[in-house]
Scaffold this motif. Structure first.
Motif, PDB file in Angstrom:
ATOM      1  N   LEU A  81      -9.518  83.497  10.211  1.00 53.35           N
ATOM      2  CA  LEU A  81     -10.040  84.343  11.288  1.00 53.35           C
ATOM      3  C   LEU A  81     -10.151  83.490  12.550  1.00 53.35           C
ATOM      4  O   LEU A  81     -10.958  82.563  12.611  1.00 53.35           O
ATOM      5  CB  LEU A  81     -11.407  84.913  10.911  1.00 53.35           C
ATOM      6  CG  LEU A  81     -11.982  85.955  11.889  1.00 53.35           C
ATOM      7  CD1 LEU A  81     -11.276  87.290  11.734  1.00 53.35           C
ATOM      8  CD2 LEU A  81     -13.487  86.140  11.671  1.00 53.35           C
ATOM      9  N   VAL A  82      -9.351  83.810  13.558  1.00 51.46           N
ATOM     10  CA  VAL A  82      -9.312  82.970  14.762  1.00 51.46           C
ATOM     11  C   VAL A  82      -9.913  83.651  15.992  1.00 51.46           C
ATOM     12  O   VAL A  82     -10.032  83.026  17.044  1.00 51.46           O
ATOM     13  CB  VAL A  82      -7.860  82.548  15.084  1.00 51.46           C
ATOM     14  CG1 VAL A  82      -7.288  81.713  13.949  1.00 51.46           C
ATOM     15  CG2 VAL A  82      -6.973  83.767  15.379  1.00 51.46           C
ATOM     16  N   GLY A  83     -10.294  84.928  15.853  1.00 48.33           N
ATOM     17  CA  GLY A  83     -10.846  85.630  16.997  1.00 48.33           C
ATOM     18  C   GLY A  83     -11.672  86.823  16.585  1.00 48.33           C
ATOM     19  O   GLY A  83     -11.490  87.381  15.493  1.00 48.33           O
ATOM     20  N   CYS A  84     -12.602  87.222  17.448  1.00 46.85           N
ATOM     21  CA  CYS A  84     -13.459  88.376  17.173  1.00 46.85           C
ATOM     22  C   CYS A  84     -13.895  88.986  18.506  1.00 46.85           C
ATOM     23  O   CYS A  84     -14.278  88.263  19.433  1.00 46.85           O
ATOM     24  CB  CYS A  84     -14.679  87.959  16.361  1.00 46.85           C
ATOM     25  SG  CYS A  84     -15.864  89.308  16.066  1.00 46.85           S
ATOM     26  N   TYR A  85     -13.830  90.304  18.566  1.00 54.15           N
ATOM     27  CA  TYR A  85     -14.281  91.022  19.766  1.00 54.15           C
ATOM     28  C   TYR A  85     -15.282  92.085  19.342  1.00 54.15           C
ATOM     29  O   TYR A  85     -14.964  92.980  18.552  1.00 54.15           O
ATOM     30  CB  TYR A  85     -13.088  91.653  20.482  1.00 54.15           C
ATOM     31  CG  TYR A  85     -13.452  92.545  21.653  1.00 54.15           C
ATOM     32  CD1 TYR A  85     -14.488  92.223  22.529  1.00 54.15           C
ATOM     33  CD2 TYR A  85     -12.743  93.718  21.904  1.00 54.15           C
ATOM     34  CE1 TYR A  85     -14.815  93.035  23.593  1.00 54.15           C
ATOM     35  CE2 TYR A  85     -13.053  94.537  22.984  1.00 54.15           C
ATOM     36  CZ  TYR A  85     -14.094  94.189  23.818  1.00 54.15           C
ATOM     37  OH  TYR A  85     -14.420  94.993  24.876  1.00 54.15           O
ATOM     38  N   VAL A  86     -16.497  91.985  19.861  1.00 58.43           N
ATOM     39  CA  VAL A  86     -17.523  93.005  19.637  1.00 58.43           C
ATOM     40  C   VAL A  86     -17.490  93.921  20.857  1.00 58.43           C
ATOM     41  O   VAL A  86     -18.012  93.576  21.922  1.00 58.43           O
ATOM     42  CB  VAL A  86     -18.918  92.378  19.444  1.00 58.43           C
ATOM     43  CG1 VAL A  86     -19.956  93.460  19.145  1.00 58.43           C
ATOM     44  CG2 VAL A  86     -18.886  91.361  18.304  1.00 58.43           C
ATOM     45  N   ALA A  87     -16.857  95.084  20.712  1.00 58.96           N
ATOM     46  CA  ALA A  87     -16.557  95.941  21.864  1.00 58.96           C
ATOM     47  C   ALA A  87     -17.766  96.715  22.372  1.00 58.96           C
ATOM     48  O   ALA A  87     -17.742  97.233  23.490  1.00 58.96           O
ATOM     49  CB  ALA A  87     -15.436  96.918  21.511  1.00 58.96           C
ATOM     50  N   GLY A  88     -18.824  96.820  21.558  1.00 54.94           N
ATOM     51  CA  GLY A  88     -20.033  97.508  21.995  1.00 54.94           C
ATOM     52  C   GLY A  88     -21.243  96.624  21.813  1.00 54.94           C
ATOM     53  O   GLY A  88     -21.199  95.427  22.063  1.00 54.94           O
ATOM     54  N   PHE A 114     -15.020  94.955  16.404  1.00 51.93           N
ATOM     55  CA  PHE A 114     -16.158  95.826  16.102  1.00 51.93           C
ATOM     56  C   PHE A 114     -16.307  96.881  17.207  1.00 51.93           C
ATOM     57  O   PHE A 114     -16.231  96.551  18.394  1.00 51.93           O
ATOM     58  CB  PHE A 114     -17.463  95.029  16.051  1.00 51.93           C
ATOM     59  CG  PHE A 114     -17.613  94.127  14.863  1.00 51.93           C
ATOM     60  CD1 PHE A 114     -18.287  94.549  13.727  1.00 51.93           C
ATOM     61  CD2 PHE A 114     -17.098  92.832  14.887  1.00 51.93           C
ATOM     62  CE1 PHE A 114     -18.448  93.708  12.635  1.00 51.93           C
ATOM     63  CE2 PHE A 114     -17.255  91.975  13.802  1.00 51.93           C
ATOM     64  CZ  PHE A 114     -17.926  92.414  12.668  1.00 51.93           C
ATOM     65  N   VAL A 115     -16.559  98.131  16.814  1.00 54.74           N
ATOM     66  CA  VAL A 115     -16.965  99.166  17.764  1.00 54.74           C
ATOM     67  C   VAL A 115     -18.276  99.767  17.270  1.00 54.74           C
ATOM     68  O   VAL A 115     -18.589  99.700  16.071  1.00 54.74           O
ATOM     69  CB  VAL A 115     -15.899 100.280  17.921  1.00 54.74           C
ATOM     70  CG1 VAL A 115     -14.596  99.710  18.451  1.00 54.74           C
ATOM     71  CG2 VAL A 115     -15.671 101.023  16.605  1.00 54.74           C
ATOM     72  N   GLY A 116     -19.039 100.355  18.198  1.00 53.37           N
ATOM     73  CA  GLY A 116     -20.295 100.974  17.788  1.00 53.37           C
ATOM     74  C   GLY A 116     -20.070 102.246  17.014  1.00 53.37           C
ATOM     75  O   GLY A 116     -20.710 102.513  15.994  1.00 53.37           O
ATOM     76  N   SER A 117     -19.136 103.058  17.501  1.00 51.79           N
ATOM     77  CA  SER A 117     -18.806 104.330  16.861  1.00 51.79           C
ATOM     78  C   SER A 117     -17.475 104.795  17.419  1.00 51.79           C
ATOM     79  O   SER A 117     -17.186 104.606  18.603  1.00 51.79           O
ATOM     80  CB  SER A 117     -19.888 105.382  17.149  1.00 51.79           C
ATOM     81  OG  SER A 117     -19.435 106.674  16.812  1.00 51.79           O
ATOM     82  N   HIS A 118     -16.677 105.428  16.581  1.00 59.01           N
ATOM     83  CA  HIS A 118     -15.406 105.979  17.069  1.00 59.01           C
ATOM     84  C   HIS A 118     -15.637 107.182  17.978  1.00 59.01           C
ATOM     85  O   HIS A 118     -14.701 107.645  18.637  1.00 59.01           O
ATOM     86  CB  HIS A 118     -14.510 106.361  15.891  1.00 59.01           C
ATOM     87  CG  HIS A 118     -13.939 105.177  15.163  1.00 59.01           C
ATOM     88  ND1 HIS A 118     -13.115 104.257  15.772  1.00 59.01           N
ATOM     89  CD2 HIS A 118     -14.097 104.746  13.883  1.00 59.01           C
ATOM     90  CE1 HIS A 118     -12.765 103.320  14.903  1.00 59.01           C
ATOM     91  NE2 HIS A 118     -13.356 103.583  13.751  1.00 59.01           N
TER      92      HIS A 118
END
Length: 343
Positions: free
Chosen positions: A251-258, A195-199
């Motif tokens: 689904l084995v992983g998740c990264y919320v980048a923002g 996940f990103v907040g915005s490109h």
């Protein structure tokens, strides 16, 4: 009973004359800042009764600056804590007496951020803001620079080569660190969500680049899904992650980048997957700390806000006093890593 330190003792410890100490105490004649600071430090060390007065005199002689800060979403814990640390850093600056004017943008739209930034610029000596890397903001920064106003980018860079400086994390390294942890913590190869907040957020883009490049180079057995935009909104993150967990049992992983960490935690608590994916989010607070303890989150990457604010405020004062830098720079702070075993 110990003898009370005298003005003679203070002069001796400071390495200056009694007359100089008297000038520091009573502001009779100008004293160099370095000398006054040496006297103050010596007074504090020996417990001289007028140490507080010396500090007050020193601050009275300092210039006064109003600094402007534009953050996002004041109802978010991270940004409210950010604001408190900024106020503290300004109030405690040893080089000036300051007033912190802090505003919050309600959305991520460039137009709103530019409008609020211009309001701050009209009444401040320098401004720093969190914003997208967008042409509208770049034009506004150019206008401010032409008027001699230093502008700093926070957390995510924008207007590179025009703004005075960037202060935040090395976001590419943040992304690679998140990828490394997921590759080690995931119970088996499978799909990874990002996940990103915005490109338009340069920092998020760099985190995505670092994240994807690590898996491409070091862990190609994992499959990265298409990047998802959550607008840093908890509800969007929660709804989307619930959908992903339902559609992708591998689904084995998740990264919320923002932003959006609280939404990710809520989704995982609600779904209660039989095999919890390795999940990386940002910023330590009551929610992320609890999620780490409960095995919901694998790792939290956190911004050292107090150190960042002190560094930023010092850079802003330096820019006011010396003028625009010939080569606008980047100031990277080391990020903090929280695991279930060190919270």
């Amino acid at each position: 009973m110990a003898k009370r330190p005298t003005i003679t003792d203070l002069a001796r410890i400071s390495g200056v004359s009694v007359a100089t100490v008297d000038r520091v105490l009573n502001s009779r004649l100008p004293v160099r800042e370095e000398t006054a600071r040496r006297v103050y430090e010596a007074a504090t060390e020996i417990g001289y009764h007028a140490a507080g007065l010396i500090k007050q005199r020193m601050r009275h002689e300092l210039p006064e600056y109003r600094l402007g800060f534009l953050l996002l979403k004041g109802n978010y814990v991270f940004y409210s804590e950010f604001a408190r640390e900024l106020e503290l850093a300004v109030s405690r600056s040893p080089r000036f007496r300051g007033v912190a004017t802090i505003d919050f943008a309600d959305s991520l739209t460039p137009d709103e951020i530019v409008e609020r930034a211009r309001r701050l610029a009209a009444k401040c000596r320098a401004v720093a803001l969190v914003g997208p890397d967008h042409p509208t903001l770049t034009v506004a920064v150019e206008e401010m620079k032409a008027k001699g106003l230093p502008v700093f980018s926070l957390l995510s860079d924008f207007a590179a080569g025009i703004r005075e400086g960037y202060v935040g994390l090395d976001n590419r390294k943040v992304g690679r660190s998140a990828a490394w942890m997921i590759s080690k913590a995931a119970k088996r190869p499978g799909k990874i969500a990002l996940f990103v907040g915005s490109h338009r957020f340069h920092g998020h883009e760099l985190r995505e680049i670092g994240f994807r490049s690590f898996f491409r180079e070091q862990a190609p057995e994992f499959t990265l899904l298409e990047t998802l935009v959550n607008l840093e909104a908890n509800q969007i993150t929660q709804d989307t992650l619930l959908d992903l967990l339902g559609r992708h049992p591998d689904l084995v992983g998740c990264y919320v980048a923002g932003g959006g960490m609280e939404g990710a935690v809520a989704a995982l608590r609600q779904a209660k997957p039989a095999e919890m994916p390795a999940v990386i989010c940002n910023e330590i607070n009551a929610t992320s700390r609890s999620a780490l303890a409960d095995g919901i989150l694998t790792m939290v990457i956190s911004t050292p806000l107090a150190a960042l604010c002190r560094e930023l405020v010092d850079l802003m004062a330096h820019a006011i006093e010396t003028g625009a830098a010939n080569a606008p720079g980047q100031t990277f702070l080391p990020f903090d890593i929280y695991l279930p075993e060190n919270i």
